[in-house]
Design a protein around this motif. Structure first.
Motif, PDB file in Angstrom:
ATOM      1  N   TRP A 191      -6.691  -3.612   2.863  1.00  0.00           N
ATOM      2  CA  TRP A 191      -6.728  -2.556   1.852  1.00  0.00           C
ATOM      3  C   TRP A 191      -8.121  -1.931   1.731  1.00  0.00           C
ATOM      4  O   TRP A 191      -8.254  -0.736   1.464  1.00  0.00           O
ATOM      5  N   ASP A 228       2.197   1.797  -3.437  1.00  0.00           N
ATOM      6  CA  ASP A 228       1.170   2.295  -4.349  1.00  0.00           C
ATOM      7  C   ASP A 228       0.933   3.789  -4.146  1.00  0.00           C
ATOM      8  O   ASP A 228       0.775   4.540  -5.107  1.00  0.00           O
ATOM      9  N   HIS A 229       0.937   4.236  -2.890  1.00  0.00           N
ATOM     10  CA  HIS A 229       0.771   5.671  -2.618  1.00  0.00           C
ATOM     11  C   HIS A 229       1.985   6.462  -3.121  1.00  0.00           C
ATOM     12  O   HIS A 229       1.836   7.506  -3.770  1.00  0.00           O
ATOM     13  N   SER A 266       0.831  -1.202   0.000  1.00  0.00           N
ATOM     14  CA  SER A 266       0.000   0.000   0.000  1.00  0.00           C
ATOM     15  C   SER A 266       0.866   1.253   0.000  1.00  0.00           C
ATOM     16  O   SER A 266       0.589   2.228  -0.721  1.00  0.00           O
ATOM     17  N   THR A 267       1.921   1.248   0.778  1.00  0.00           N
ATOM     18  CA  THR A 267       2.847   2.383   0.811  1.00  0.00           C
ATOM     19  C   THR A 267       3.444   2.622  -0.569  1.00  0.00           C
ATOM     20  O   THR A 267       3.509   3.756  -1.051  1.00  0.00           O
ATOM     21  N   GLY A 270      -0.007   4.943  -7.731  1.00  0.00           N
ATOM     22  CA  GLY A 270      -0.859   3.881  -8.250  1.00  0.00           C
ATOM     23  C   GLY A 270      -0.188   2.922  -9.203  1.00  0.00           C
ATOM     24  O   GLY A 270      -0.826   2.426 -10.134  1.00  0.00           O
ATOM     25  N   ARG A 278      -7.260   3.990   1.261  1.00  0.00           N
ATOM     26  CA  ARG A 278      -7.260   3.269  -0.012  1.00  0.00           C
ATOM     27  C   ARG A 278      -6.259   3.895  -0.974  1.00  0.00           C
ATOM     28  O   ARG A 278      -6.053   5.107  -0.988  1.00  0.00           O
ATOM     29  N   THR A 279      -5.658   3.042  -1.797  1.00  0.00           N
ATOM     30  CA  THR A 279      -4.581   3.494  -2.667  1.00  0.00           C
ATOM     31  C   THR A 279      -5.140   4.071  -3.971  1.00  0.00           C
ATOM     32  O   THR A 279      -6.321   3.906  -4.278  1.00  0.00           O
TER      33      THR A 279
END
Length: 438
Positions: free
Chosen positions: A162, A113-114, A110-111, A118, A203-204
């Protein structure tokens, strides 16, 4: 309208795929190597760059396997750094579901993706041996069916984390510095994991990062059909690829998914030349560099489970059969041959039919999907595979790191673009948009 081809680049590390002794081969640790390949892939408008991960250095007969060492910096750290020097390229990394924990992996991916806006993807793998497990507190060994049960619940749990933040959860008063209205509260109770708490990230940009699954086994195919966005596979011929494609795609309906929901992207190598003859001669030279005499004997010992160091790699196969009850001589790599005696029988038949030495046999038996020819010929062959439903695209594994991808990006991609089967520019900003835009 023809199918649009998906392309990824694999940074292979030091192993028998890479000709690591070539003077043009660069460091496997220096960030400049990763940066070079990533920039090349983005210049070529590839969908993503893909990193494997070695959780322990491989050993053979009690010694570090110098011709097949998978050692590199931490995958997510490298990909996070690459996010700063690329703007569109997807960033895919391998993380094991056997020796990691869902909360940790969910937070790492998730990190990424941020940080990348994306572009993150997670390649879900299982780790098959207690040898690797010795590097971890939990250690131990899981049977194949148990590994996939853990992997399935692992992925389910990660996705729950997520999804624990509502899409509009990050709100508040900017002047007061208060932004969170509803944090990501989660509770998961199952056979493998019993956790609850609050996830730390909203959320990403993709909603959820892309999920890749690597594996050709029946369990792997079913897992991918149920849960993955991309399956990373291997096959050696057009017919094998079509059979795999048909088998995996037919499984999707059972999970309410369509053919377009899962992309099949086998690994493939390539060798280019000014003429077809030149390319094939160069490919032969490369294979002999990849499979040195000592490497050939080590490969054979993986199947025979015997010390074969006294045999000549340029001579015939041993008359003695494998010892199926012996401990493996190679540790830290997936055992591809479940029935060693049957594998030896097939190899003997192949060697006899084609009059192959040990080294020639290993080259024949271990060669993965290869595209060989002029840039135009390779472009047409790649396109033929995709249009005939042998794949949706390919994960290219160059034999040189980091510059081996340059030729493909500069010489083959333009031909694919001329055929109208590959993008001339990115039309989206996220990896999910690259892979699934209609």
């Amino acid at each position: 309208m023809p199918k649009q081809i998906k392309l990824a680049a694999h940074f292979p590390g030091v192993n028998n795929t890479t000709v690591w002794s070539d003077p043009r081969s660069g460091s496997q640790i220096d960030f400049a190597s990763f940066e070079h390949m990533a920039r090349t892939a983005e210049r070529g408008k590839f969908d993503f760059i893909f990193l494997a991960e070695g959780l322990r250095l491989r050993e053979h007969a009690g010694k570090i396997l110098d011709s097949d060492v998978v050692g590199r910096p931490n995958t997510t750290t490298v990909l996070a750094a690459l996010s700063a020097v690329t703007s569109r390229l997807g960033l895919a990394g391998t993380l094991s579901s056997t020796f990691n924990e869902p909360y940790e992996v969910a937070r790492q991916v998730s990190t990424l993706d941020h940080l990348s806006g994306g572009r993150a993807a997670w390649n879900v793998v299982t780790s098959p041996d207690a040898f690797t497990g010795q590097n971890f507190r939990r250690g131990g060994f899981l049977k194949r069916e148990d590994r996939y049960q853990r992997a399935e619940e692992f992925l389910t749990t990660v996705r729950e984390l997520w999804d624990s933040w509502a899409p509009d959860a990050l709100v508040g008063d900017k002047q007061q510095g208060v932004f969170v209205r509803e944090v990501g509260r989660f509770v998961h109770s199952g056979p493998q994991f019993d956790i609850e708490g609050e996830f730390t990230l909203p959320r990403t940009p993709q909603g959820q990062p892309i999920v890749i699954q690597a594996g050709d086994s029946d369990e792997g195919r079913e897992f991918a059909a149920k849960s993955a966005d991309v399956i990373f596979s291997r096959h050696g011929t057009l017919e094998d690829g079509q059979a795999f494609f048909t088998d995996v795609k037919r499984r999707l309906a059972a999970y309410g998914r369509s053919h377009e929901d899962l992309l099949i992207m086998p690994a493939a190598t390539f060798v280019l030349g000014d003429t077809e003859e030149e390319a094939h001669e160069y490919a032969r030279e490369i294979r002999y560099q990849q499979v040195r005499p000592a490497t050939a004997i080590q490969f054979l010992e993986q199947v025979w489970r015997r010390d074969l160091s006294e045999y000549d790699a340029d001579g015939p196969l041993p008359e003695v059969d494998p010892d199926p009850d012996a401990e493996p001589l190679t540790w830290g790599r997936v055992q591809l041959h479940q029935d060693n005696v049957e594998t030896a029988r097939k190899w003997r038949a192949l060697a006899e039919e084609k009059k192959l030495s040990i080294r020639e046999l290993v080259i024949e038996a271990t060669t993965r999907q290869q595209f060989i020819g002029t840039p135009q010929q390779v472009a047409h062959t790649v396109n033929d595979y995709v249009q005939s439903d042998a794949s949706d695209g390919f994960v290219l594994v160059p034999h040189l790191t980091p510059g081996g991808l340059d030729e493909f990006a500069d010489k083959v991609v333009p031909h694919l673009q001329e055929l109208g089967v590959f993008r001339t520019d990115y039309t989206g900003s996220t990896l999910r948009e690259h892979l699934f835009s209609r």
